[in-house]
Design an enzyme around this catalytic site. Structure first.
Site, PDB file in Angstrom:
ATOM      1  N   THR A  47       3.181   3.491   8.782  1.00  0.00           N
ATOM      2  CA  THR A  47       3.830   3.503   7.712  1.00  0.00           C
ATOM      3  C   THR A  47       3.960   5.169   7.056  1.00  0.00           C
ATOM      4  OG1 THR A  47       2.190   3.169   6.299  1.00  0.00           O
ATOM      5  CG2 THR A  47       3.131   1.225   7.235  1.00  0.00           C
TER       6      THR A  47
ATOM      7  N   THR B 278      -2.951   1.553   5.990  1.00  0.00           N
ATOM      8  CA  THR B 278      -2.781   2.261   5.030  1.00  0.00           C
ATOM      9  C   THR B 278      -3.540   1.937   3.662  1.00  0.00           C
ATOM     10  OG1 THR B 278      -0.035   1.881   5.809  1.00  0.00           O
ATOM     11  CG2 THR B 278      -0.525   2.737   3.397  1.00  0.00           C
TER      12      THR B 278
ATOM     13  N   CYS C 209      -5.803  -3.456   7.707  1.00  0.00           N
ATOM     14  CA  CYS C 209      -4.754  -2.824   7.349  1.00  0.00           C
ATOM     15  C   CYS C 209      -4.978  -1.324   7.119  1.00  0.00           C
ATOM     16  CB  CYS C 209      -4.292  -3.112   5.925  1.00  0.00           C
ATOM     17  SG  CYS C 209      -2.957  -1.985   4.954  1.00  0.00           S
TER      18      CYS C 209
ATOM     19  N   ARG D 266       0.993  -1.049  -0.116  1.00  0.00           N
ATOM     20  CA  ARG D 266      -0.100   0.103  -0.036  1.00  0.00           C
ATOM     21  C   ARG D 266       0.906   1.093   0.036  1.00  0.00           C
ATOM     22  NH1 ARG D 266      -0.538  -4.790   0.776  1.00  0.00           N
ATOM     23  NH2 ARG D 266       0.004  -4.647   2.932  1.00  0.00           N
TER      24      ARG D 266
ATOM     25  N   CYS E  27      -0.549   0.526  12.111  1.00  0.00           N
ATOM     26  CA  CYS E  27      -0.063  -0.276  11.377  1.00  0.00           C
ATOM     27  C   CYS E  27      -0.602  -1.440  12.107  1.00  0.00           C
ATOM     28  CB  CYS E  27       1.351  -0.006  10.960  1.00  0.00           C
ATOM     29  SG  CYS E  27       1.950  -1.586   9.944  1.00  0.00           S
TER      30      CYS E  27
ATOM     31  N   LYS F  94       7.113  -7.896   9.055  1.00  0.00           N
ATOM     32  CA  LYS F  94       6.734  -8.578   8.057  1.00  0.00           C
ATOM     33  C   LYS F  94       7.613  -9.784   7.712  1.00  0.00           C
ATOM     34  CE  LYS F  94       4.459  -4.724   5.579  1.00  0.00           C
ATOM     35  NZ  LYS F  94       2.960  -5.328   5.547  1.00  0.00           N
TER      36      LYS F  94
END
Length: 278
Positions: A136, A94, A92, A58, A214, A181
């Site tokens: 982010t 973003t 999510c 994203r 996030c 991640k």
């Protein structure tokens, strides 16, 4: 209070953005359901899930460095809609930058978790907070939390994109060696240290609370080792989303009134040449 009412609406969850996103959200759904009195399989809600790991990143999408992800989000939103979901939750933060363009192509509502988080903070703290945001670059650049908080009179404290502290936050998420991640269900000590330092930085600049903006940060802050203490209380948007999801799933009044106002035309009324990248 025990959950006794029959389920009135079925949530559909888009997860996989990144790999821990929906797992972290589902754990909070189950915890909130148990808090409300669920004591057997049948007391917990039914939901549909797609782990949409092929949606383009994203932040890169917003920066023009990856394919725009609206098309993928519409695809999976429609998949859940066709499966019978009555509303959509996207695990999510973003991705909410694409909320308007995606919602235009769905006939079920995508619950705006960022708006709901800001509303919860304003309601619980009577507008007295200066809210720090860990997120982010994409979420900060799109001003998602800044705008939602600002509408309610809550000032935001945010790192500057490209600054040392924000680069460390991004590393805590994306580092191929120690970012959330990349490390699966384990959160590295490096990521934990980076986030503890970032929260201290926000406090030094006047923040009185911090949002884990996030899903990777939600997972990381929830798993901090005992010797690492945050300098500020933190709000987890996944907790807020879990409460809203169960409210809508089990309250017929909310499911009827709260969802109906967001509904879109049925698919046979959509334009044949509908654009996904608006």
């Amino acid at each position: 209070m025990r959950t006794t009412s029959r389920q009135a609406a079925i949530p559909g969850i888009i997860g996989g953005l990144g790999p821990l996103a929906h797992i972290a959200f589902e754990r909070r759904l189950l915890a909130e359901s148990a808090r409300r009195g669920a004591a057997s399989d049948q007391d917990h809600p039914i939901w549909f899930l797609v782990s949409a790991t092929d949606v383009p990143d994203r932040t890169e999408s917003l920066a023009g460095a990856a394919e725009r992800c609206t098309r993928s989000l519409v695809r999976y939103g429609r998949l859940l809609q066709e499966a019978g979901a009555d509303f959509l939750v996207v695990a999510c933060n973003t991705a909410h930058a694409f909320h308007r363009s995606v919602q235009a192509h769905l006939s079920i509502p995508w619950i705006h978790s960022i708006d709901r988080t800001a509303e919860a903070i304003a309601r619980d703290d009577a507008g007295s907070e200066r809210v720090g945001i860990l997120a982010t670059d994409g979420t900060l650049a799109a001003r998602l939390y800044q705008e939602s908080l600002g509408k309610l009179g809550l000032p935001a404290v945010v790192p500057v994109i490209g600054s040392e502290v924000q680069c460390r936050v991004m590393d805590a998420i994306y580092s191929p060696r120690w970012g959330v991640k990349a490390t699966g269900i384990d959160v590295s000590e490096e990521a934990q240290d980076a986030l503890v330092a970032a929260v201290s930085w926000l406090k030094e600049r006047g923040a009185t609370r911090v949002i884990a903006g996030c899903t990777e940060l939600s997972a990381a802050l929830a798993s901090l080792s005992p010797e690492r203490r945050l300098a500020l209380p933190w709000t987890d948007p996944l907790d807020i989303a879990a409460r809203v999801t169960l409210d809508l799933a089990f309250e017929p009044r909310l499911a009827g009134a709260g969802l109906a106002q967001h509904r879109r035309p049925e698919p046979d009324r959509w334009p044949r040449a509908a654009r996904y990248d608006e």
